[in-house]
Write a protein that holds these residues in place. Structure first.
Motif, PDB file in Angstrom:
ATOM      1  N   ASP A 103      13.911  -4.299  10.939  1.00  0.00           N
ATOM      2  CA  ASP A 103      14.014  -4.328  12.455  1.00  0.00           C
ATOM      3  C   ASP A 103      12.466  -4.747  13.074  1.00  0.00           C
ATOM      4  O   ASP A 103      12.297  -4.949  14.033  1.00  0.00           O
ATOM      5  N   GLY A 104      11.630  -4.263  12.183  1.00  0.00           N
ATOM      6  CA  GLY A 104      10.246  -4.387  12.624  1.00  0.00           C
ATOM      7  C   GLY A 104       9.585  -3.050  13.275  1.00  0.00           C
ATOM      8  O   GLY A 104       8.317  -3.063  13.696  1.00  0.00           O
ATOM      9  N   GLY A 105      10.426  -2.238  13.603  1.00  0.00           N
ATOM     10  CA  GLY A 105       9.903  -0.959  14.287  1.00  0.00           C
ATOM     11  C   GLY A 105       8.902  -0.064  13.410  1.00  0.00           C
ATOM     12  O   GLY A 105       7.966   0.350  14.151  1.00  0.00           O
ATOM     13  N   VAL A 106       9.019  -0.127  12.112  1.00  0.00           N
ATOM     14  CA  VAL A 106       7.840   0.525  11.430  1.00  0.00           C
ATOM     15  C   VAL A 106       6.487  -0.133  11.503  1.00  0.00           C
ATOM     16  O   VAL A 106       5.363   0.338  11.526  1.00  0.00           O
ATOM     17  N   LEU A 107       6.854  -1.302  11.385  1.00  0.00           N
ATOM     18  CA  LEU A 107       5.643  -2.365  11.662  1.00  0.00           C
ATOM     19  C   LEU A 107       4.810  -1.968  12.997  1.00  0.00           C
ATOM     20  O   LEU A 107       3.485  -1.987  12.968  1.00  0.00           O
ATOM     21  N   ARG A 108       5.554  -1.963  14.045  1.00  0.00           N
ATOM     22  CA  ARG A 108       5.207  -1.683  15.160  1.00  0.00           C
ATOM     23  C   ARG A 108       4.200  -0.395  15.167  1.00  0.00           C
ATOM     24  O   ARG A 108       3.140  -0.503  15.763  1.00  0.00           O
ATOM     25  N   GLU A 109       4.357   0.378  14.474  1.00  0.00           N
ATOM     26  CA  GLU A 109       3.987   1.932  14.598  1.00  0.00           C
ATOM     27  C   GLU A 109       2.837   1.770  13.519  1.00  0.00           C
ATOM     28  O   GLU A 109       1.780   2.313  13.978  1.00  0.00           O
ATOM     29  N   VAL A 110       3.088   1.255  12.430  1.00  0.00           N
ATOM     30  CA  VAL A 110       1.840   1.032  11.300  1.00  0.00           C
ATOM     31  C   VAL A 110       0.755   0.405  12.391  1.00  0.00           C
ATOM     32  O   VAL A 110      -0.696   0.698  11.981  1.00  0.00           O
ATOM     33  N   ALA A 111       1.065  -0.609  13.000  1.00  0.00           N
ATOM     34  CA  ALA A 111      -0.166  -1.533  13.610  1.00  0.00           C
ATOM     35  C   ALA A 111      -0.949  -0.715  14.595  1.00  0.00           C
ATOM     36  O   ALA A 111      -1.919  -1.223  14.824  1.00  0.00           O
ATOM     37  N   ARG A 112      -0.524   0.429  15.029  1.00  0.00           N
ATOM     38  CA  ARG A 112      -1.286   1.390  15.823  1.00  0.00           C
ATOM     39  C   ARG A 112      -2.601   1.615  15.139  1.00  0.00           C
ATOM     40  O   ARG A 112      -3.423   2.289  15.712  1.00  0.00           O
ATOM     41  N   HIS A 113      -2.569   1.868  13.673  1.00  0.00           N
ATOM     42  CA  HIS A 113      -3.460   2.507  13.125  1.00  0.00           C
ATOM     43  C   HIS A 113      -4.513   1.389  12.765  1.00  0.00           C
ATOM     44  O   HIS A 113      -4.492   0.316  12.154  1.00  0.00           O
ATOM     45  N   THR A 114      -5.744   1.346  13.396  1.00  0.00           N
ATOM     46  CA  THR A 114      -6.944   0.396  13.409  1.00  0.00           C
ATOM     47  C   THR A 114      -7.497   0.225  12.060  1.00  0.00           C
ATOM     48  O   THR A 114      -8.151  -0.736  11.570  1.00  0.00           O
ATOM     49  N   SER A 115      -7.410   1.391  11.190  1.00  0.00           N
ATOM     50  CA  SER A 115      -7.927   1.411   9.613  1.00  0.00           C
ATOM     51  C   SER A 115      -7.345   0.339   8.867  1.00  0.00           C
ATOM     52  O   SER A 115      -7.643  -0.113   8.041  1.00  0.00           O
ATOM     53  N   VAL A 116      -5.965   0.025   9.253  1.00  0.00           N
ATOM     54  CA  VAL A 116      -4.989  -0.692   8.355  1.00  0.00           C
ATOM     55  C   VAL A 116      -5.584  -2.062   8.497  1.00  0.00           C
ATOM     56  O   VAL A 116      -5.795  -2.632   9.393  1.00  0.00           O
ATOM     57  N   GLU A 117      -5.660  -2.632   7.192  1.00  0.00           N
ATOM     58  CA  GLU A 117      -6.022  -4.114   7.040  1.00  0.00           C
ATOM     59  C   GLU A 117      -4.787  -4.995   6.605  1.00  0.00           C
ATOM     60  O   GLU A 117      -4.830  -6.054   6.850  1.00  0.00           O
ATOM     61  N   GLN A 118      -3.882  -4.432   5.742  1.00  0.00           N
ATOM     62  CA  GLN A 118      -2.752  -5.335   5.393  1.00  0.00           C
ATOM     63  C   GLN A 118      -1.400  -4.506   5.389  1.00  0.00           C
ATOM     64  O   GLN A 118      -1.566  -3.448   5.249  1.00  0.00           O
ATOM     65  N   ILE A 119      -0.534  -5.087   5.921  1.00  0.00           N
ATOM     66  CA  ILE A 119       0.875  -4.602   5.995  1.00  0.00           C
ATOM     67  C   ILE A 119       1.969  -5.452   5.484  1.00  0.00           C
ATOM     68  O   ILE A 119       2.052  -6.633   5.964  1.00  0.00           O
ATOM     69  N   ASP A 120       2.318  -4.872   4.285  1.00  0.00           N
ATOM     70  CA  ASP A 120       3.311  -5.924   3.602  1.00  0.00           C
ATOM     71  C   ASP A 120       4.767  -5.348   3.713  1.00  0.00           C
ATOM     72  O   ASP A 120       4.788  -4.141   3.888  1.00  0.00           O
ATOM     73  N   ILE A 121       5.473  -6.073   4.060  1.00  0.00           N
ATOM     74  CA  ILE A 121       6.965  -5.595   4.241  1.00  0.00           C
ATOM     75  C   ILE A 121       7.772  -6.175   3.489  1.00  0.00           C
ATOM     76  O   ILE A 121       7.870  -7.594   3.301  1.00  0.00           O
ATOM     77  N   CYS A 122       8.840  -5.797   2.573  1.00  0.00           N
ATOM     78  CA  CYS A 122       9.797  -6.483   1.776  1.00  0.00           C
ATOM     79  C   CYS A 122      11.142  -5.793   2.166  1.00  0.00           C
ATOM     80  O   CYS A 122      11.495  -4.817   1.833  1.00  0.00           O
ATOM     81  N   GLU A 123      11.823  -6.815   2.810  1.00  0.00           N
ATOM     82  CA  GLU A 123      13.216  -6.390   3.398  1.00  0.00           C
ATOM     83  C   GLU A 123      14.030  -7.649   2.643  1.00  0.00           C
ATOM     84  O   GLU A 123      13.884  -8.678   2.600  1.00  0.00           O
TER      85      GLU A 123
END
Ligand code: SAM
Length: 306
Positions: A103-123
């Motif tokens: 659904d993308g909701g966790v991605l939305r929340e991870v994206a708040r963290h400015t230190s994060v450089e890479q967000i992989d999602i396997c659905e």
């Protein structure tokens, strides 16, 4: 039109006509119900039945195989907790993997963290991604972040092949262990997660309800204690539209740098840039983070004994 709607509602296993009732062998003898205003989507993917309906009091609702996955009204409680419990427990998370969570909701929340450089999602199910983009724009907004890399596939296979020591955090936002998510609750999967994390890396997995599934939780806890040589903790939160109204998370860290999940070291609730780019948090704060690890006596007894 009335007739097809009646037929559709029958498919939704209603107890009360015009209401959606969540009936499953996973919670025998009870069924939470929501009043349906309109069915917006009904489809069958290679993996599951997918329904979206407009409810009377919880906004739009996403249902997979007859089980509510999210509602617009209370999704914040789940998405914010499953994300910030792990990410606020370590300094500077950089590489994050989400399993499930289409659904993308966790991605939305991870994206708040400015230190994060890479967000992989396997659905596993592309239909969940497409339906969410169409009907839940405020949830699927997570996909708009340029750091996101979507892989459509089985999370079990993906992690088996992931390079060792890659991720700072893995978030397993799965459905229940009946259906495609079954293996996400089993030992070989946790072993791959452990391998894919860097030393002192963290994992947070959806871990069911203390009111309904202490037997599943017991197994998860004992598997995790065998596999993860850092900390192993159970936390929980309130989500009104999940069976029994609560949902838990298993939080573990790998050997190496020590992680104390109960004391967040990387607060996001006071982070101005997160609020500016993504709006204020609705549920998570540092106090509720620590409180989430306090367990009722009956659950504490079982979990501590594993
Ligand atoms: N984020 C939701 C919420 O707010 O409550 C929780 C559920 S999320 C929609 C669960 C996802 O896990 C589903 O989209 C499902 O397709 C996915 N899934 C199930 N088994 C999987 C597997 N083996 N690999 C990857 N994704 C899987």
């Amino acid at each position: 039109a009335m007739e097809t709607e009646t037929k559709e509602l029958a498919c939704m296993s209603s107890v009360i006509p015009g209401w959606f009732s969540e009936i499953s062998p996973m919670w025998p003898g009870e069924a939470h119900s929501l009043k349906v205003e309109k069915i917006l989507f009904q489809g069958k993917s290679d993996y599951q039945d997918v329904i979206v309906f407009q409810s009377a009091t919880y906004g739009k609702v996403l249902v997979l195989d007859g089980v509510i996955q999210l509602t617009e009204r209370d999704e914040c409680a789940y998405q914010e907790m499953i994300t910030h419990l792990p990410l606020c427990s370590i300094p500077n998370p950089k590489k994050v993997l989400v399993i499930g969570g289409g659904d993308g909701g966790v991605l939305r929340e991870v994206a708040r963290h400015t230190s994060v450089e890479q967000i992989d999602i396997c659905e596993i199910d592309k239909m969940v991604v497409d339906v969410s983009k169409q009907y839940f724009p405020n949830v699927a907004v997570g996909y708009d972040d340029p750091r996101v890399n979507l892989i459509i596939g089985d999370g079990v296979a993906f992690l088996k092949n992931a390079a060792e020591g890659t991720y700072d955090a893995v978030i397993v936002d799965s459905s229940d262990p009946i259906g495609p998510a079954k293996e996400l609750f089993e030992k070989p999967f946790f072993e791959s997660v452990n391998r894919a994390l860097r030393p002192g890396g963290v994992v947070c997995t959806q871990a069911e309800s203390i009111w309904l599934h202490m037997n599943i939780i017991e197994d998860i806890v004992s598997n995790c204690r065998e596999i993860f040589k850092g900390s192993v903790n159970y936390a929980w939160t309130s989500v009104p539209t999940y069976p029994s109204g609560v949902i838990g998370f298993m939080l573990c860290s790998t050997e190496g740098l020590e992680v104390d999940f109960k004391k967040p070291v990387n607060p996001i609730d006071a982070d101005e840039s997160s609020i500016k780019s993504h709006g204020p948090l609705k549920f998570y704060n540092s106090e509720i983070h620590s409180a989430a690890f306090c367990l009722p006596s009956f659950a504490k007894k079982v979990i501590d004994s594993k």
